[in-house]
Scaffold this active site. Structure first.
Site, PDB file in Angstrom:
ATOM      1  N   GLU A 105     -56.768   5.099  -0.194  1.00  0.00           N
ATOM      2  CA  GLU A 105     -55.512   4.655  -1.138  1.00  0.00           C
ATOM      3  C   GLU A 105     -56.337   3.354  -2.005  1.00  0.00           C
ATOM      4  O   GLU A 105     -57.122   2.672  -1.338  1.00  0.00           O
ATOM      5  CB  GLU A 105     -54.529   4.018  -0.272  1.00  0.00           C
ATOM      6  CG  GLU A 105     -53.539   5.159  -0.181  1.00  0.00           C
ATOM      7  CD  GLU A 105     -52.507   4.805  -1.705  1.00  0.00           C
ATOM      8  OE1 GLU A 105     -53.253   4.818  -2.585  1.00  0.00           O
ATOM      9  OE2 GLU A 105     -51.346   5.144  -1.608  1.00  0.00           O
ATOM     10  N   ASP A 109     -48.654  -1.440  -0.680  1.00  0.00           N
ATOM     11  CA  ASP A 109     -47.968  -2.517  -1.100  1.00  0.00           C
ATOM     12  C   ASP A 109     -46.677  -2.431  -0.159  1.00  0.00           C
ATOM     13  O   ASP A 109     -47.139  -3.209   1.076  1.00  0.00           O
ATOM     14  CB  ASP A 109     -47.256  -2.265  -2.259  1.00  0.00           C
ATOM     15  CG  ASP A 109     -46.608  -3.337  -3.111  1.00  0.00           C
ATOM     16  OD1 ASP A 109     -46.298  -4.637  -2.301  1.00  0.00           O
ATOM     17  OD2 ASP A 109     -45.759  -3.352  -3.989  1.00  0.00           O
ATOM     18  N   PHE A 158     -49.343  -8.370  -9.414  1.00  0.00           N
ATOM     19  CA  PHE A 158     -49.471  -7.011  -9.873  1.00  0.00           C
ATOM     20  C   PHE A 158     -51.050  -6.922 -10.484  1.00  0.00           C
ATOM     21  O   PHE A 158     -51.398  -7.669 -10.986  1.00  0.00           O
ATOM     22  CB  PHE A 158     -48.574  -6.524 -10.675  1.00  0.00           C
ATOM     23  CG  PHE A 158     -48.732  -5.059 -10.870  1.00  0.00           C
ATOM     24  CD1 PHE A 158     -47.695  -4.233 -10.202  1.00  0.00           C
ATOM     25  CD2 PHE A 158     -49.469  -4.461 -12.029  1.00  0.00           C
ATOM     26  CE1 PHE A 158     -48.025  -2.890 -10.293  1.00  0.00           C
ATOM     27  CE2 PHE A 158     -49.622  -3.044 -12.004  1.00  0.00           C
ATOM     28  CZ  PHE A 158     -48.609  -2.224 -11.203  1.00  0.00           C
ATOM     29  N   VAL A 159     -51.900  -5.982 -10.074  1.00  0.00           N
ATOM     30  CA  VAL A 159     -53.313  -5.941 -10.344  1.00  0.00           C
ATOM     31  C   VAL A 159     -53.543  -4.683 -10.857  1.00  0.00           C
ATOM     32  O   VAL A 159     -53.018  -3.642 -10.828  1.00  0.00           O
ATOM     33  CB  VAL A 159     -54.240  -6.342  -9.260  1.00  0.00           C
ATOM     34  CG1 VAL A 159     -54.100  -7.670  -8.695  1.00  0.00           C
ATOM     35  CG2 VAL A 159     -54.033  -5.424  -7.992  1.00  0.00           C
ATOM     36  N   ARG A 171     -57.652   1.669 -15.830  1.00  0.00           N
ATOM     37  CA  ARG A 171     -58.218   2.166 -14.813  1.00  0.00           C
ATOM     38  C   ARG A 171     -59.643   1.997 -14.725  1.00  0.00           C
ATOM     39  O   ARG A 171     -60.290   1.829 -13.806  1.00  0.00           O
ATOM     40  CB  ARG A 171     -57.866   3.524 -14.619  1.00  0.00           C
ATOM     41  CG  ARG A 171     -56.047   3.852 -14.288  1.00  0.00           C
ATOM     42  CD  ARG A 171     -56.223   5.347 -13.753  1.00  0.00           C
ATOM     43  NE  ARG A 171     -54.975   5.750 -13.802  1.00  0.00           N
ATOM     44  CZ  ARG A 171     -54.038   5.824 -13.063  1.00  0.00           C
ATOM     45  NH1 ARG A 171     -54.262   5.082 -11.682  1.00  0.00           N
ATOM     46  NH2 ARG A 171     -52.826   6.399 -13.061  1.00  0.00           N
TER      47      ARG A 171
HETATM   48  P1  IMP Z   1     -46.181   1.015  -1.659  1.00  0.00           P
HETATM   49  O1  IMP Z   1     -45.586   2.564  -1.411  1.00  0.00           O
HETATM   50  O2  IMP Z   1     -45.190   0.090  -1.967  1.00  0.00           O
HETATM   51  O3  IMP Z   1     -47.111   0.832  -0.864  1.00  0.00           O
HETATM   52  O4  IMP Z   1     -47.086   1.253  -3.146  1.00  0.00           O
HETATM   53  C1  IMP Z   1     -48.115   1.741  -3.174  1.00  0.00           C
HETATM   54  C2  IMP Z   1     -48.478   2.634  -4.418  1.00  0.00           C
HETATM   55  O5  IMP Z   1     -47.988   1.691  -5.640  1.00  0.00           O
HETATM   56  C3  IMP Z   1     -49.849   2.370  -4.714  1.00  0.00           C
HETATM   57  O6  IMP Z   1     -50.520   3.496  -4.348  1.00  0.00           O
HETATM   58  C4  IMP Z   1     -50.130   2.280  -6.300  1.00  0.00           C
HETATM   59  O7  IMP Z   1     -49.990   3.499  -6.978  1.00  0.00           O
HETATM   60  C5  IMP Z   1     -48.825   1.373  -6.605  1.00  0.00           C
HETATM   61  N1  IMP Z   1     -49.203   0.042  -6.987  1.00  0.00           N
HETATM   62  C6  IMP Z   1     -48.665  -1.017  -6.093  1.00  0.00           C
HETATM   63  N2  IMP Z   1     -48.955  -2.081  -6.472  1.00  0.00           N
HETATM   64  C7  IMP Z   1     -49.769  -2.067  -7.616  1.00  0.00           C
HETATM   65  C8  IMP Z   1     -50.584  -2.964  -8.343  1.00  0.00           C
HETATM   66  O8  IMP Z   1     -50.565  -4.093  -7.976  1.00  0.00           O
HETATM   67  N3  IMP Z   1     -51.534  -2.342  -9.337  1.00  0.00           N
HETATM   68  C9  IMP Z   1     -51.275  -0.956  -9.617  1.00  0.00           C
HETATM   69  N4  IMP Z   1     -50.634  -0.116  -8.817  1.00  0.00           N
HETATM   70  C10 IMP Z   1     -49.870  -0.381  -7.833  1.00  0.00           C
HETATM   71 MG    MG Z   2     -51.852   5.009  -5.287  1.00  0.00          MG
END
Ligand code: IMP
Ligand code: MG
Length: 183
Positions: A105, A109, A158-159, A171
């Site tokens: 992954e 987040d 956010f990155v 990307r």
């Molecule tokens: P989660 O389900 O909240 O853990 O989010 C995970 C997904 O959200 C990651 O696989 C990313 O695709 C997207 N994501 C979360 N934070 C970022 C970020 O800072 N930059 C870009 N994509 C993010």
């Molecule tokens: Mg992802």
């Protein structure tokens, strides 16, 4: 060659993980996985699209035979927030029975995407499922915090870069930096 900075794009902020730090940490993760999976052929499952750059470098840092598959999931929500509802957009091609699966992954987040993926893959009778996440955003994992391999823990901004995007942009940046152009 000097590392290029995000100076020419006003939407990009500070570098969070520089190119040389990425290179060094990915090499360490590859060595760790190589040691842990001796005698086995792990199946790397990349979560598209964000993990493709990391997966490519990670795989070349692993000295064992590995196999690859990819999955694409989408979580409903805005560009920068996960809604928690995950949907498979592209499923795996390979059978997971008896396989040593490593989910690769880009960033964890809330952990919701991973929680969904892990449950989904575990239902396919693999030998085991571990997770290798390049980034973990600190303090926010309410779900599925069991991460076997983690590249970097980063502060809550956010990155983008090294596979991570905002609306498909950035990307290909070779480093990870903050995105400050949020509305
Ligand atoms: P989660 O389900 O909240 O853990 O989010 C995970 C997904 O959200 C990651 O696989 C990313 O695709 C997207 N994501 C979360 N934070 C970022 C970020 O800072 N930059 C870009 N994509 C993010
Ligand atoms: Mg992802």
């Amino acid at each position: 060659m000097a590392e290029s900075g995000p100076v020419d794009d006003p939407a990009l902020g500070a570098v969070v993980v520089a190119e040389d730090a990425l290179r060094a940490r990915v090499a360490e993760l590859g060595a760790e996985i190589s040691a842990d999976y001796v005698g086995r052929t792990p199946l790397l499952v990349g979560v598209l699209k964000g993990a493709f750059v990391f997966m490519s470098d990670l795989a070349r840092a692993i000295t064992l035979p590995v196999e690859f598959d990819f999955m694409a999931v989408s979580s409903y929500g805005s560009a920068t927030k996960t809604s928690g509802v995950v949907r498979i957009v592209k499923d795996l091609d390979l059978d997971l029975s008896g396989r040593h699966v490593i989910i690769v992954e880009d960033i964890v987040d809330s952990g919701l995407t991973l929680q969904y993926l892990r449950r989904n893959l575990l239902a396919r009778n693999p030998a085991d499922v571990e997770v290798c996440a390049l980034l973990v955003r600190d303090g926010l994992q309410r779900h599925d915090p069991d991460l076997r391999y983690v590249g970097f823990r980063i502060p809550p901004a956010f990155v983008v870069g090294y596979g991570l995007d905002v609306a498909e942009h950035y990307r290909n940046l070779p480093y990870i930096c903050t995105y400050t152009g949020l509305e």
